[in-house]
Scaffold this active site. Structure first.
Site, short mmCIF file in Angstrom:
data_model
loop_
_atom_site.label_atom_id
_atom_site.label_comp_id
_atom_site.label_asym_id
_atom_site.label_seq_id
_atom_site.Cartn_x
_atom_site.Cartn_y
_atom_site.Cartn_z
CG HIS A 283 -31.16 -9.82 5.81
ND1 HIS A 283 -32.19 -9.21 6.13
CD2 HIS A 283 -30.24 -9.81 6.72
CE1 HIS A 283 -31.68 -8.59 7.41
NE2 HIS A 283 -30.38 -9.01 7.85
CG HIS A 322 -40.25 -10.23 8.98
ND1 HIS A 322 -39.91 -10.38 10.35
CD2 HIS A 322 -39.26 -9.37 8.71
CE1 HIS A 322 -38.60 -9.85 10.77
NE2 HIS A 322 -38.28 -9.03 9.60
CG ASP A 379 -36.35 -4.91 1.97
OD1 ASP A 379 -35.98 -3.77 2.15
OD2 ASP A 379 -35.59 -5.80 2.37
#
Ligand code: ACO
Length: 449
Positions: A283, A322, A379
């Site tokens: 995460h 994801h 990210d």
């Protein structure tokens, strides 16, 4: 039995419209009709499906909650197939371009864009709650010199609850509001203190003349100069990063906030749970993992071998994939647009940027990744920006936590107002032994038998 899940008298479904599901239990031959609302059936309706009166009824099994809607929410809309992200209906691209992090925070929490007066009042409130109690400094000094800033942030957010015991009154409107203000306002102060502590530097107090993001940069980097001089490109890029991280509906950390919040502790404790959820590499910790991965790959020449290792199942391509997006994460696209600007502002060359570009190009051209719909997520690029801003690797996830705080609080507020509120308490399929006897120590043989 709800009136929506009915076993029919003659075994035939009484369909009263298209928006229903007819289920036949082949164990009994009974047929049930369940209502479909918003593309969803109620898991509790399955409980009516039984083989006998004393049967518990059917449960649904969903490890990782991949296909379970745990709440109704009006905060964030995601269309993962088409790469769409909207907050309160407004596309993330428009917010990143035209708004500020504090305005987006207000939007998430209160459901509409603020008027000028509302925004000014909101900024005033946040600005005047940025200080933390002096005891927090003592608390910080208790950590080991090399403590991870995310661990320190998580612990100190939880500790805030002891400074504001009145926040336990979660039914009180004012307490809810001021807790949200305090959390959003103090998170950068806690994060900056954790960072300064990890470097052995004196803490810098908040500067009310600066913007939210400018003040955070000042608390991180100010040394002996009377006032920290900001580069507007860096301030803007960081503000955009905070906007892009502000909420993402029912992800791991937001779910943690809701689950813990559902036992009705103060919101500082619920948000500490969110920080803990964010910490992990799958995460919020992914931004750290991405940079470590790029450092390990080292040069564009090594990219093919690395990708082969991923395809052989030896490791994951961090920053890709994801649970919801099966397309390019729209946040990754926006961040990518700021990378060059930040590198220019910091006059830095990032050797890792070339590796990241080569890795992305090759992965997007590779059937292994395209067939699994693996694209860069938020990210993938953020680490390169943080590194250029001189944020240490260990503190990357803390940056995410600052950005996500309004989202956590918006999710928490929504939970507090939820008409269908219930304490979170999932079920399980028990797979262990039954009816075992306690064995005295001298009769145990170590194998469990
Ligand atoms: N690299 C290589 N293969 C991957 C990756 C990856 N990053 N992500 C998924 N896959 C593969 C899986 O091995 C699986 O392949 P299989 O069908 O052959 O078994 C398939 O793609 C589906 O993957 P799942 O793990 O089932 O997908 P899930 O939705 O459970 O996981 C997750 C999503 C955790 C984000 C995953 O993609 C991942 O680990 N990514 C890397 C970590 C990361 O970047 N996390 C940040 C997410 S964004 C955020 O939290 C802000």
């Amino acid at each position: 039995m709800t009136d929506k899940a009915q076993a029919t008298e003659d075994g035939q479904a009484q369909t009263d419209g298209a928006e229903s599901l007819t289920v036949t239990d082949n164990r009994t031959g009974e047929t049930y009709e369940m209502e479909i609302t918003d593309g969803t059936v109620r898991a509790m309706d399955f409980r009516e499906i039984k083989v006998s009166d004393d049967d518990f009824g059917l449960m649904t099994y969903d490890p990782g909650y991949s296909n379970t809607a745990s709440c109704r929410s009006a905060i964030t809309y995601i269309d993962g197939e088409n790469g769409v992200l909207e907050h309160r209906g407004i596309p993330i691209e428009q917010l990143a371009e035209n708004s500020t992090f504090l305005e987006v925070s207000y939007l998430l929490l209160y459901g509409h864009l603020p008027t000028e007066d509302e925004l000014n009042q909101w900024i005033y409130e946040i600005t005047h709650h940025t200080y933390v109690h002096e005891n927090i400094k003592d608390f910080m000094s208790g950590f080991r010199h090399d403590a991870n800033p995310m661990g320190m942030t998580l612990a100190s957010v939880g500790a805030l609850s002891t400074f504001y015991p009145e926040a336990m009154d979660v039914k009180d409107e004012y307490q809810r509001h001021v807790s949200a203000v305090r959390l959003i306002a103090k998170m950068p102060t806690l994060a900056a203190f954790a960072y300064r502590r990890s470097l052995g530097l004196p803490y810098v107090y908040p500067d009310n003349d600066l913007t939210y993001t400018g003040n955070f940069l000042s608390m991180l980097f100010k040394m002996a100069e009377p006032s920290y001089v900001l580069d507007p490109r860096i301030e803007k890029a960081l503000d955009v990063l905070f906007i892009l991280h502000a909420d993402h509906e029912q992800n791991c950390s937001a779910a943690a906030v809701r689950v813990v919040g559902s036992s009705l502790p103060d919101p500082f404790s619920a948000v500490a749970a969110g920080c803990a959820g964010l910490y992990g590499p799958l995460h919020g910790g992914a931004n750290v993992a991405v940079l470590k991965m790029l450092q390990r790959i080292g040069s564009t020449d090594n990219v093919p071998d690395f990708l082969q290792g991923v395809k052989d199942g030896n490791e994951r391509l961090m920053g890709f994939g994801h649970r919801v997006y099966k397309n390019y994460d729209p946040r990754a696209k926006i961040i990518r647009g700021h990378v060059d600007e930040v590198l220019e502002a910091t006059s830095k060359e990032s050797p890792l940027l070339d590796v990241a570009i080569e890795l992305e190009n090759r992965a997007l051209d590779d059937e292994y990744f395209t067939s699994r719909k693996l694209y860069p997520n938020v990210d993938y690029w953020s680490g390169i920006i943080y590194e250029a801003m001189n944020i240490p690797l260990d503190a990357f996830t803390v940056m995410f936590a600052i950005g996500r705080t309004p989202g956590w609080m918006a999710q928490w507020l929504e939970l507090m107002n939820d008409e269908e509120f219930k304490i979170a308490r999932p079920r399980q399929i028990y797979t262990g032994p039954r009816e075992a006897d306690y064995v005295p120590m001298n009769e145990r043989n170590g194998s469990g038998s």
